[in-house]
Design a protein around this motif. Structure first.
Motif, mmCIF file in Angstrom:
data_model
loop_
_atom_site.group_PDB
_atom_site.id
_atom_site.type_symbol
_atom_site.label_atom_id
_atom_site.label_comp_id
_atom_site.label_asym_id
_atom_site.label_seq_id
_atom_site.Cartn_x
_atom_site.Cartn_y
_atom_site.Cartn_z
ATOM 1 N N PRO A 6 -67.244 13.582 84.089
ATOM 2 C CA PRO A 6 -66.915 14.892 83.234
ATOM 3 C C PRO A 6 -67.826 15.117 82.016
ATOM 4 N N SER A 7 -68.469 14.050 81.787
ATOM 5 C CA SER A 7 -69.142 14.135 80.282
ATOM 6 C C SER A 7 -70.412 13.089 80.171
ATOM 7 N N PHE A 8 -71.244 13.147 79.542
ATOM 8 C CA PHE A 8 -72.297 12.194 79.170
ATOM 9 C C PHE A 8 -72.565 12.346 77.697
ATOM 10 N N ARG A 9 -73.266 11.280 77.158
ATOM 11 C CA ARG A 9 -73.647 11.132 75.747
ATOM 12 C C ARG A 9 -74.974 10.233 75.465
ATOM 13 N N TYR A 10 -75.567 10.806 74.428
ATOM 14 C CA TYR A 10 -76.836 9.974 74.410
ATOM 15 C C TYR A 10 -76.709 8.817 73.385
ATOM 16 N N GLU A 11 -77.246 7.657 73.722
ATOM 17 C CA GLU A 11 -76.923 6.353 73.028
ATOM 18 C C GLU A 11 -78.172 6.188 72.399
ATOM 19 N N GLU A 12 -78.400 5.668 71.232
ATOM 20 C CA GLU A 12 -79.722 5.234 70.435
ATOM 21 C C GLU A 12 -79.398 3.816 70.268
ATOM 22 N N ARG A 64 -88.164 14.786 83.094
ATOM 23 C CA ARG A 64 -89.324 15.182 82.143
ATOM 24 C C ARG A 64 -88.940 15.301 80.795
ATOM 25 N N ASN A 65 -87.881 15.801 80.605
ATOM 26 C CA ASN A 65 -87.437 16.050 79.109
ATOM 27 C C ASN A 65 -85.836 15.845 78.925
ATOM 28 N N TRP A 66 -85.296 15.435 77.870
ATOM 29 C CA TRP A 66 -83.947 15.392 77.596
ATOM 30 C C TRP A 66 -83.276 16.443 77.097
ATOM 31 N N VAL A 67 -83.543 17.525 77.509
ATOM 32 C CA VAL A 67 -82.891 18.559 77.289
ATOM 33 C C VAL A 67 -81.464 18.823 78.124
ATOM 34 N N PRO A 68 -80.315 19.086 77.166
ATOM 35 C CA PRO A 68 -79.191 19.258 77.805
ATOM 36 C C PRO A 68 -78.909 19.670 79.112
#
Length: 169
Positions: A6-12, A64-68
């Motif tokens: 259902p979802s994803f998130r960016y982790e730093e 290639r890029n981390w665009v949503p």
């Protein structure tokens, strides 16, 4: 078994560059739980599954890029991948079930993986067994009662079932 992402998130992270974590929803036997996995874990699973079952295509490893929008396409691709593995395989490998953190019971113990006698004994004792609560020597609803009084309810039901044309109108 049903699986969705259902979802994803960016982790730093301070130790490595950022990464995306996908939230996997697993619905099995009426129970739902969530598992979070990185793409690298999906890729490792895919490599291992290819050795034992026919696997569908997995989304490209390199983005290639981390665009949503691109990450959303990857999310959809990974969800389709998991669903295809489930649909295309009657018996899911232990590896796949472990990945989704699904408890599984082996169908029959193999000779190589048998445990000790003590383990077998404890498994036997932990099985539930059904004990009869009430025992009838004869069916009390069909056979006549021991008393001389007729059972009006049973006679009425049987009369209604077997002789409906004789009922008063």
């Amino acid at each position: 078994m049903e699986v969705y992402i259902p979802s994803f998130r960016y982790e730093e992270s301070d130790l490595e560059r950022g990464y995306t974590v996908f939230k996997i929803e697993v619905l099995m036997n009426g129970r739902k739980h969530f598992v979070e996995k990185r793409y690298s874990e999906f890729h490792a699973l895919h490599k291992k599954l290819k050795k034992c079952i026919k696997t569908p295509e997995i989304p490209s490893k390199h983005v290639r890029n981390w665009v949503p929008k691109v990450l959303e396409q990857r999310r959809q691709g990974l969800e389709t991948y998991l669903q295809a593995v489930i649909l295309e395989n009657e018996e899911l490998p232990k590896l796949f079930l472990d990945f989704l953190k699904v408890r599984h019971l082996p169908s029959l113990p193999k000779a190589e993986s048998c445990g000790s006698f003590d383990e077998t004994e404890s498994e036997e004792s932990s099985k539930l067994s059904h004990q009869p609560v009430l025992l009838f020597l004869r069916d009390p609803y069909v056979l006549p009662a021991a008393s001389d009084f007729p059972n009006v309810v049973i006679e009425g039901v049987l009369h209604g079932i077997f002789y409906p044309h004789l009922q008063p109108r």
